[in-house]
Structures are given as structure tokens and as C-alpha cells.
Design a protein around this motif. Sequence first.
Motif, mmCIF file in Angstrom:
data_model
loop_
_atom_site.group_PDB
_atom_site.id
_atom_site.type_symbol
_atom_site.label_atom_id
_atom_site.label_comp_id
_atom_site.label_asym_id
_atom_site.label_seq_id
_atom_site.Cartn_x
_atom_site.Cartn_y
_atom_site.Cartn_z
ATOM 1 N N ASP A 113 0.856 -1.183 0.000
ATOM 2 C CA ASP A 113 0.000 0.000 0.000
ATOM 3 C C ASP A 113 0.891 1.231 0.000
ATOM 4 N N ASP A 116 4.402 1.380 1.844
ATOM 5 C CA ASP A 116 4.363 0.472 2.997
ATOM 6 C C ASP A 116 3.777 -0.876 2.626
ATOM 7 N N VAL A 118 1.119 -3.584 4.564
ATOM 8 C CA VAL A 118 0.151 -3.635 5.657
ATOM 9 C C VAL A 118 -0.140 -5.097 5.959
ATOM 10 N N ARG A 138 1.685 -1.197 9.772
ATOM 11 C CA ARG A 138 2.352 -0.781 8.546
ATOM 12 C C ARG A 138 3.852 -0.707 8.793
#
Length: 265
Positions: A113, A116, A118, A138
Motif C-alpha cells: 500500500d 508500505d 500492511v 504498517r
Amino acid sequence: MTEDISVRKVKSAVRTVELLEYLAARHDEPARLREISDALGMPRSSAHALLRTLVGQGWVRSDNSGTLYGIGIRALLVGTSYLDGDPYLPLITPFLDDLRAQWDETFHLARLDGTDIVYLATRESKQYLRTASRVGRRLPAYATSLGKALLAERFGPDRDEHVPAELQSLTPRTITDRAALDRELDDVRVRGYARDDEENTTGLCCFAVPLRYCKPAQDAISASVPVDRLTPQRERDLIDALQTQGDKVTRVVRPVANGDRWFAS
């Protein structure tokens, strides 16, 4: 006039999201108004008004004095609905269960995402316990085996979108040079799995493989092992197990993903 009002509304929405993400990133450490205002570059009067609105709606909580703020329970409800509505989790988690049952290590499923990864699901080893669940956490993709497995699937501008301009060090072993990171990702692509050697958590080594049921891969699975009991044979066995289960996941999930409007390849 109407266009100006629309622009102001959009800015307000962006500020709201930034504030919620800031509080969520602090985990169990509440923030004061001054900290929030400084971190977000927002006038204190505006930050205070936004905070009081979000407190009233349950998105932010405050202490009895009204000076400390943290993420509220409404954020949990939204996060839970994301997991409940994901079509892939029910298909993938049984494979995590099988891995944990066979190897008794900690296994994760994570999604890329932005810059990052997640964590969407975790199966903890019975040999040791973490102090907190990783679901929803994250971490920078470049500093994790999960993230590197997914970054290696991308090239050029597509990869650049998921790597920050400055690579911050999480531990003394974190790769902070972009050229070195790209070389590492090239190696990951060739060998078919990623490794992080205490790059985001001291004392922990992780291995990950991408789940190629869509292109480029959005999700990956990993194994985490304390370095003090990791042997070369154990490493090879875990990597083989991850690759085998990753292939199985891809075969099971690909028919669903190919018809999915979010991740269709």
C-alpha cells in the motif's frame, strides 16, 4: 464561488485523513494538540476544531482533561470491515494455518500500500509470543522481506512509486542506499524469494514470497524466525515451504482475482 467551496472541502478531507493516520501511527502513545499541529503543519485552532469534531463522532478519543488524543474505536470498525470484505483472505488464511501447524513459526500475509506493506493476517508461533498483534500494522516495504518480495515484481517508475525518496534506518541492518536496494531486489527477482536479516526488527530474520494471482503481485506471505535458533537447513526448509504454499495460493486465488475489479491482471 462553488469551485472554491469544493476545494476547501477537499482540503478538509485531506486534513482529516492525515490526522487519523498520524494518530494511528502512534499506536498506544497519545498526542497533544501542539504535537498534532506541528506534525501536520496545521493551525492549532483548526486542529482543535477538527479534533473535537472527530471525538464527537468516535474517530478520535481523548482523556478526561481533553489534552491527549488517540485513534478512536470507529477506526477499528472500518478496518475490520475491510478485512471482512476482502475476497482473498478466506482463501489464503488456511494456507497460513497449514504452515504454522507444520513448522510452528510465525507466518504473515501482507499487502503493498503505497510505500508500505500492511499486515492483513498473522499466525503466531507457539514457541514465542509477541506483545501485540501485527494485523493492521504498517512498515516500510523496503525494510521487510514481504515488501521486497513485492517491490522486486516492479520496475522503473512502477517501483519508484513504492519506494520513498529517503530510506530511513529502522535497525543498523536496514538498507538505506537506493542503489543497494535495487541490487537486492534484482537478486530477489532471480532467486524467487526475499529475505530481511534483522532489517526491521533486531533479532528476527524473515523470508517472503509474492503471491502471483495478479500482476504485479499485491500480496505476499512470510515466515519470521528468531535468529538465535535459525539454522541453514531450517532456512532452506522454510523457503521451500513458502514457495510451495505460494504456488498453491496462486492456483486457488487466481480465478477469483481475474474477475476482480480491484486486482484483475
